[in-house]
Design a protein around this motif. Structure first.
Motif, PDB file in Angstrom:
ATOM      1  N   PHE A  44       0.941  -1.264  -0.043  1.00 16.80           N
ATOM      2  CA  PHE A  44       0.073  -0.049   0.105  1.00 16.80           C
ATOM      3  C   PHE A  44       0.634   1.242   0.000  1.00 16.80           C
ATOM      4  O   PHE A  44       1.944   1.255   0.584  1.00 16.80           O
ATOM      5  N   ALA A  45       0.539   2.389  -0.927  1.00 18.46           N
ATOM      6  CA  ALA A  45       1.237   3.586  -0.637  1.00 18.46           C
ATOM      7  C   ALA A  45       0.560   4.369   0.266  1.00 18.46           C
ATOM      8  O   ALA A  45      -0.597   4.964   0.161  1.00 18.46           O
ATOM      9  N   PRO A  46       1.288   4.710   1.531  1.00 15.36           N
ATOM     10  CA  PRO A  46       0.544   5.361   2.555  1.00 15.36           C
ATOM     11  C   PRO A  46       0.323   6.875   2.180  1.00 15.36           C
ATOM     12  O   PRO A  46      -0.487   7.559   2.900  1.00 15.36           O
ATOM     13  N   VAL A  47       1.206   7.570   1.376  1.00  7.98           N
ATOM     14  CA  VAL A  47       0.967   8.943   1.241  1.00  7.98           C
ATOM     15  C   VAL A  47       0.846   9.032  -0.245  1.00  7.98           C
ATOM     16  O   VAL A  47       1.636   8.761  -1.397  1.00  7.98           O
ATOM     17  N   PRO A  48      -0.446   9.627  -0.596  1.00  8.55           N
ATOM     18  CA  PRO A  48      -0.805   9.945  -1.887  1.00  8.55           C
ATOM     19  C   PRO A  48       0.262  10.757  -2.707  1.00  8.55           C
ATOM     20  O   PRO A  48       0.829  11.741  -2.112  1.00  8.55           O
ATOM     21  N   ARG A  53       5.737   2.057  -1.924  1.00 13.43           N
ATOM     22  CA  ARG A  53       4.425   1.164  -1.195  1.00 13.43           C
ATOM     23  C   ARG A  53       5.131   0.677  -0.108  1.00 13.43           C
ATOM     24  O   ARG A  53       6.273  -0.114  -0.379  1.00 13.43           O
ATOM     25  N   ALA A  54       4.517   0.455   0.866  1.00 13.90           N
ATOM     26  CA  ALA A  54       5.005  -0.256   2.185  1.00 13.90           C
ATOM     27  C   ALA A  54       4.722  -1.809   2.031  1.00 13.90           C
ATOM     28  O   ALA A  54       3.536  -1.978   1.419  1.00 13.90           O
ATOM     29  N   ASP A  55       5.383  -2.561   2.531  1.00  9.47           N
ATOM     30  CA  ASP A  55       4.848  -4.027   2.501  1.00  9.47           C
ATOM     31  C   ASP A  55       3.685  -4.177   3.327  1.00  9.47           C
ATOM     32  O   ASP A  55       3.006  -4.938   3.037  1.00  9.47           O
ATOM     33  N   ILE A  56       3.624  -3.694   4.510  1.00 11.08           N
ATOM     34  CA  ILE A  56       2.529  -3.827   5.516  1.00 11.08           C
ATOM     35  C   ILE A  56       2.147  -2.469   6.146  1.00 11.08           C
ATOM     36  O   ILE A  56       3.177  -1.520   6.621  1.00 11.08           O
ATOM     37  N   THR A  57       0.978  -1.935   5.952  1.00 15.21           N
ATOM     38  CA  THR A  57       0.524  -0.747   6.394  1.00 15.21           C
ATOM     39  C   THR A  57      -0.672  -0.711   7.507  1.00 15.21           C
ATOM     40  O   THR A  57      -1.642  -1.493   7.089  1.00 15.21           O
ATOM     41  N   PHE A  58      -0.246  -0.111   8.505  1.00 15.05           N
ATOM     42  CA  PHE A  58      -1.480   0.204   9.429  1.00 15.05           C
ATOM     43  C   PHE A  58      -1.968   1.576   9.192  1.00 15.05           C
ATOM     44  O   PHE A  58      -1.354   2.366   9.842  1.00 15.05           O
ATOM     45  N   ARG A  60      -4.485   3.308  10.423  1.00 12.45           N
ATOM     46  CA  ARG A  60      -5.065   3.945  11.539  1.00 12.45           C
ATOM     47  C   ARG A  60      -3.872   4.474  12.454  1.00 12.45           C
ATOM     48  O   ARG A  60      -3.954   5.387  13.074  1.00 12.45           O
ATOM     49  N   ALA A  61      -3.222   3.600  12.803  1.00 13.01           N
ATOM     50  CA  ALA A  61      -1.920   3.729  13.500  1.00 13.01           C
ATOM     51  C   ALA A  61      -0.856   4.541  12.704  1.00 13.01           C
ATOM     52  O   ALA A  61       0.027   5.209  13.469  1.00 13.01           O
ATOM     53  N   ARG A  62      -0.851   4.670  11.447  1.00 15.76           N
ATOM     54  CA  ARG A  62      -0.101   5.448  10.840  1.00 15.76           C
ATOM     55  C   ARG A  62       1.445   4.791  10.849  1.00 15.76           C
ATOM     56  O   ARG A  62       2.477   5.569  11.173  1.00 15.76           O
ATOM     57  N   VAL A  63       1.316   3.453  10.556  1.00 12.11           N
ATOM     58  CA  VAL A  63       2.751   2.716  10.806  1.00 12.11           C
ATOM     59  C   VAL A  63       2.955   1.939   9.392  1.00 12.11           C
ATOM     60  O   VAL A  63       1.962   1.331   9.042  1.00 12.11           O
ATOM     61  N   ALA A  64       4.036   2.276   8.848  1.00 11.84           N
ATOM     62  CA  ALA A  64       4.408   1.774   7.547  1.00 11.84           C
ATOM     63  C   ALA A  64       5.608   0.724   7.734  1.00 11.84           C
ATOM     64  O   ALA A  64       6.702   1.156   8.241  1.00 11.84           O
ATOM     65  N   VAL A  65       5.610  -0.488   7.387  1.00 11.31           N
ATOM     66  CA  VAL A  65       6.459  -1.635   7.652  1.00 11.31           C
ATOM     67  C   VAL A  65       6.996  -1.869   6.242  1.00 11.31           C
ATOM     68  O   VAL A  65       6.375  -2.349   5.412  1.00 11.31           O
ATOM     69  N   PHE A  66       8.381  -2.195   6.166  1.00  9.74           N
ATOM     70  CA  PHE A  66       9.155  -2.581   5.005  1.00  9.74           C
ATOM     71  C   PHE A  66       9.979  -3.798   5.561  1.00  9.74           C
ATOM     72  O   PHE A  66      10.669  -3.789   6.632  1.00  9.74           O
ATOM     73  N   ILE A  67       9.912  -4.895   4.920  1.00 10.88           N
ATOM     74  CA  ILE A  67      10.778  -5.993   5.155  1.00 10.88           C
ATOM     75  C   ILE A  67      11.810  -5.977   3.748  1.00 10.88           C
ATOM     76  O   ILE A  67      11.471  -6.395   2.899  1.00 10.88           O
ATOM     77  N   ASP A  68      13.085  -5.580   4.132  1.00 10.63           N
ATOM     78  CA  ASP A  68      14.034  -5.451   3.065  1.00 10.63           C
ATOM     79  C   ASP A  68      14.798  -6.599   2.851  1.00 10.63           C
ATOM     80  O   ASP A  68      15.342  -7.257   4.027  1.00 10.63           O
ATOM     81  N   ARG A  99      17.024   5.480  -2.027  1.00 10.43           N
ATOM     82  CA  ARG A  99      15.689   5.464  -2.400  1.00 10.43           C
ATOM     83  C   ARG A  99      14.923   5.087  -0.814  1.00 10.43           C
ATOM     84  O   ARG A  99      14.005   5.633  -0.355  1.00 10.43           O
ATOM     85  N   ASP A 100      15.396   4.118  -0.165  1.00  6.22           N
ATOM     86  CA  ASP A 100      14.956   3.732   1.033  1.00  6.22           C
ATOM     87  C   ASP A 100      15.068   4.931   1.879  1.00  6.22           C
ATOM     88  O   ASP A 100      14.078   5.146   3.009  1.00  6.22           O
ATOM     89  N   ARG A 101      15.977   5.742   2.244  1.00  2.00           N
ATOM     90  CA  ARG A 101      16.114   6.766   2.982  1.00  2.00           C
ATOM     91  C   ARG A 101      15.441   7.807   2.623  1.00  2.00           C
ATOM     92  O   ARG A 101      14.669   8.681   3.565  1.00  2.00           O
ATOM     93  N   ASP A 102      15.172   8.184   1.419  1.00  2.00           N
ATOM     94  CA  ASP A 102      14.132   9.134   0.798  1.00  2.00           C
ATOM     95  C   ASP A 102      12.684   8.884   1.210  1.00  2.00           C
ATOM     96  O   ASP A 102      11.959   9.450   1.667  1.00  2.00           O
ATOM     97  N   THR A 103      12.302   7.454   0.878  1.00  2.00           N
ATOM     98  CA  THR A 103      11.260   7.237   1.167  1.00  2.00           C
ATOM     99  C   THR A 103      11.001   7.171   2.741  1.00  2.00           C
ATOM    100  O   THR A 103       9.900   7.920   3.099  1.00  2.00           O
ATOM    101  N   ASP A 104      11.659   7.035   3.634  1.00  2.00           N
ATOM    102  CA  ASP A 104      11.609   7.294   5.026  1.00  2.00           C
ATOM    103  C   ASP A 104      11.393   8.575   5.405  1.00  2.00           C
ATOM    104  O   ASP A 104      10.394   8.945   6.045  1.00  2.00           O
ATOM    105  N   ARG A 105      12.172   9.660   5.033  1.00  2.00           N
ATOM    106  CA  ARG A 105      12.112  10.971   4.859  1.00  2.00           C
ATOM    107  C   ARG A 105      10.725  11.319   4.743  1.00  2.00           C
ATOM    108  O   ARG A 105       9.940  12.089   5.486  1.00  2.00           O
TER     109      ARG A 105
END
Length: 136
Positions: A44-48, A53-58, A60-68, A99-105
């Motif tokens: 899921f893409a958390p930010v329009p 795209r995050a691998d797992i996204t919550f 409501r809690a606004r938590v984006a999980v990446f399994i690299d 790109r990972d660091r940019d995504t995090d920011r």
């Protein structure tokens, strides 16, 4: 062979077999989270407007999980540098890390908590940390 990244037919087949989502580690973590009653969005893409795209996204809690993956994202323990076609792979893998660091920011600036895990980490321990962030 048209692809400049493939030094052999075996390499080409191996690389094409890599999955973008639903890796065995990702599935194990998702099963563990689901068994704990947690519900989430997958791939899921958390930010329009940001094509990440995050691998797992919550949501409501606004938590984006990446399994690299260790190879693709430069794991300090298991990441390797390809010996063949290094002129292609070196910059490619370095760009993945940047790109990972940019995504995090971007996600953090938008109010998301970003969690990153390596594919070699135990799914249960990964799920423990994710659950604590989502429920806490």
């Amino acid at each position: 062979m048209a692809e400049s990244w493939a030094t052999s037919e075996g390499t080409r087949k191996s690389m094409l077999a890599n999955k973008r989502r639903d890796t065995s580690t990702e599935l194990a973590v998702r099963r563990e989270l689901h068994s704990r009653g947690l519900r989430y969005r997958v791939d899921f893409a958390p930010v329009p407007g940001i094509r990440r795209r995050a691998d797992i996204t919550f949501t409501r809690a606004r938590v984006a999980v990446f399994i690299d993956g260790c190879f693709w994202h430069g794991c300090p323990l298991h990441g390797t540098s390809p010996r063949q076609n290094a002129d292609y792979w070196g910059p490619k893998l370095a760009a993945n890390i940047e790109r990972d660091r940019d995504t995090d920011r971007h996600l953090e600036d938008a109010g998301w908590r970003v969690m990153r895990f390596w594919e070699h980490q135990a799914p249960r321990e990964t799920a423990d940390q994710i659950e604590a962030a989502v429920r806490g």
